[in-house]
Enzyme design. Structure first.
Site, PDB file in Angstrom:
ATOM      1  CD  GLU A 136       1.613  11.522  13.579  1.00 58.02           C
ATOM      2  OE1 GLU A 136       0.961  10.796  12.808  1.00 58.02           O
ATOM      3  OE2 GLU A 136       1.530  12.767  13.580  1.00 58.02           O
ATOM      4  CD  GLU A 159      -2.637   1.263   2.595  1.00 55.42           C
ATOM      5  OE1 GLU A 159      -2.125   0.800   3.642  1.00 55.42           O
ATOM      6  OE2 GLU A 159      -3.779   1.705   2.534  1.00 55.42           O
TER       7      GLU A 159
END
Length: 397
Positions: free
Chosen positions: A367, A234
């Site tokens: 993050e 992905e």
């Protein structure tokens, strides 16, 4: 003649044969795509019988060029991005032979659209915390739970689904990966309207959805490993796209700069130059990443590319707004739409600015990606994980 030259010559002959038997000008689009798959010219690096010929991945570009030159129809990967970019390589890596034969052909032709049932309201950034349950009743896996931020679920025929099958095991070891029929009773899809006014995403509620064991992908409890393979693909798909020099958002902003000299200021010029250089570095890094992908499996470097894509997209769309001033704040249409194709650089500057906010969330938050780069690329010490060996059922939620 080298081995590569021989393979190119053979591919050219196969393309000419396909075009002779299925003239693009007189052949139905779907019929042509099916014939192309059966000829092994869909993705040449896949095995024979599964749309490929077992050749090096980089030779696909030669096939694509010849077919495009002949005016052959394309399967437009943007319409089934999750299927082509994530489900297909995962099925190829972990699927049974029956699963590969059943799913890959209609996936590639676009006859069956796919979505990804991973994120949950309480498990997005920490996917391993997911709570959707799949319980074996002796005949079927019975799935109950809720997924969220599911792109294209409203038009999908199939979903790649991760569910918890062993709550007694630690969170990374108690999951299993399934192929979920989105038309089954118990699957409910609701739109999620975004800041742009569009509804690309959905909530998906799963209530007593019955999945046969032959639609399990990988071994029971192996869901984390299978999902990790999907996620790496992905991030390559999002951040490692093949774009031309000065393509994407940097091209949009540079074009505005050239066409509108009255908008220029020295400080904006300095920022544009810095971002142009960073965009070019990102483009070349993406090229290297695709070469590595062609040689084997995608690595954690895909996370770095996706991270860079999100940061650059947001900085460039912000620069465009500053460059245009009040003109850039105009937003013409808040009507809720369900776009077939998401084009990050499409529409006006206001849309681009708002849509770019999602780039650092979708496909893994920035993050989380920084942690992956720190630990798996730079080799830095991992963050303390006090829940690593705790049974999932005992974790606070």
């Amino acid at each position: 003649m080298t081995g590569t030259e021989e393979m190119i010559k053979d591919l050219t002959r196969r393309v000419e044969k396909l075009l002779a038997e299925y003239d693009p000008a007189r052949t139905d689009r779907l019929e042509f795509l099916r014939a192309r798959f059966d000829a092994g010219l869909a993705w040449v690096h896949f095995p024979e019988g599964l749309g490929g010929l077992g050749l090096p991945r980089e030779l696909q570009a030669h096939v694509d060029r010849l077919l495009a030159k002949a005016g052959a129809p394309d399967n437009d990967p943007r319409r089934n991005g999750i299927g082509l970019g994530m489900a297909a390589p995962t099925i190829l890596a972990y699927g049974t032979e029956e699963q590969k034969k059943r799913f890959l052909r209609p996936l590639w032709t676009g006859e069956e659209i796919w979505c990804q049932l991973f994120s949950e309201p309480g498990a997005g950034s920490d996917l391993a915390a997911l709570a959707t349950r799949a319980e074996w009743d002796g005949e079927y896996w019975v799935v109950n739970g809720q997924k969220v931020w599911t792109s294209g679920a409203h038009k999908a025929h199939w979903g790649i689904l991760v569910a918890r099958t062993d709550p007694e095991a630690p969170k990374h070891r108690g999951m299993t990966y399934f192929l979920c029929d989105m038309r089954d009773p118990g699957v409910e899809v609701r739109p999620l309207r975004q800041i742009t006014g569009e509804a690309e995403f959905n909530e998906v509620f799963l209530t007593d959805v019955r999945i046969p064991d032959e639609h399990r992908l990988g071994e029971r409890g192996q869901g984390w490993q299978v999902a990790t393979a999907t996620l790496m693909n992905e991030r390559v798909a999002i951040g490692g796209g093949d774009i031309p020099r000065e393509g994407g958002m940097i091209g949009v902003v540079a074009d505005t700069w050239r066409r509108r000299p009255e908008l220029r200021r020295p400080d904006l010029h300095a920022r544009l130059m810095r971002l142009w250089v960073e965009a070019e570095v990102a483009r070349l890094t993406g090229k290297r990443l695709r070469q590595k992908l062609a040689a084997g499996q995608p690595g954690p470097e895909g996370s770095a590319s996706k991270l860079t894509f999100a940061r650059l997209s947001q900085q460039l769309s912000g620069l465009e707004i500053e460059l245009l001033g009040e003109e850039g704040l105009r937003y013409g249409d808040w009507t809720m739409k369900r776009p077939d194709i998401v084009v990050f650089t499409g529409k006006d500057a206001g849309y681009r600015y708002l849509r770019a906010k999602g780039n650092s969330i979708e496909g893994g938050t920035s993050e989380i990606l920084r942690n992956i780069v720190a630990e798996r690329v730079l080799g830095l010490p991992p963050e303390p994980r006090v829940d690593k060996n705790v049974p999932w059922k005992d974790l606070p939620r």
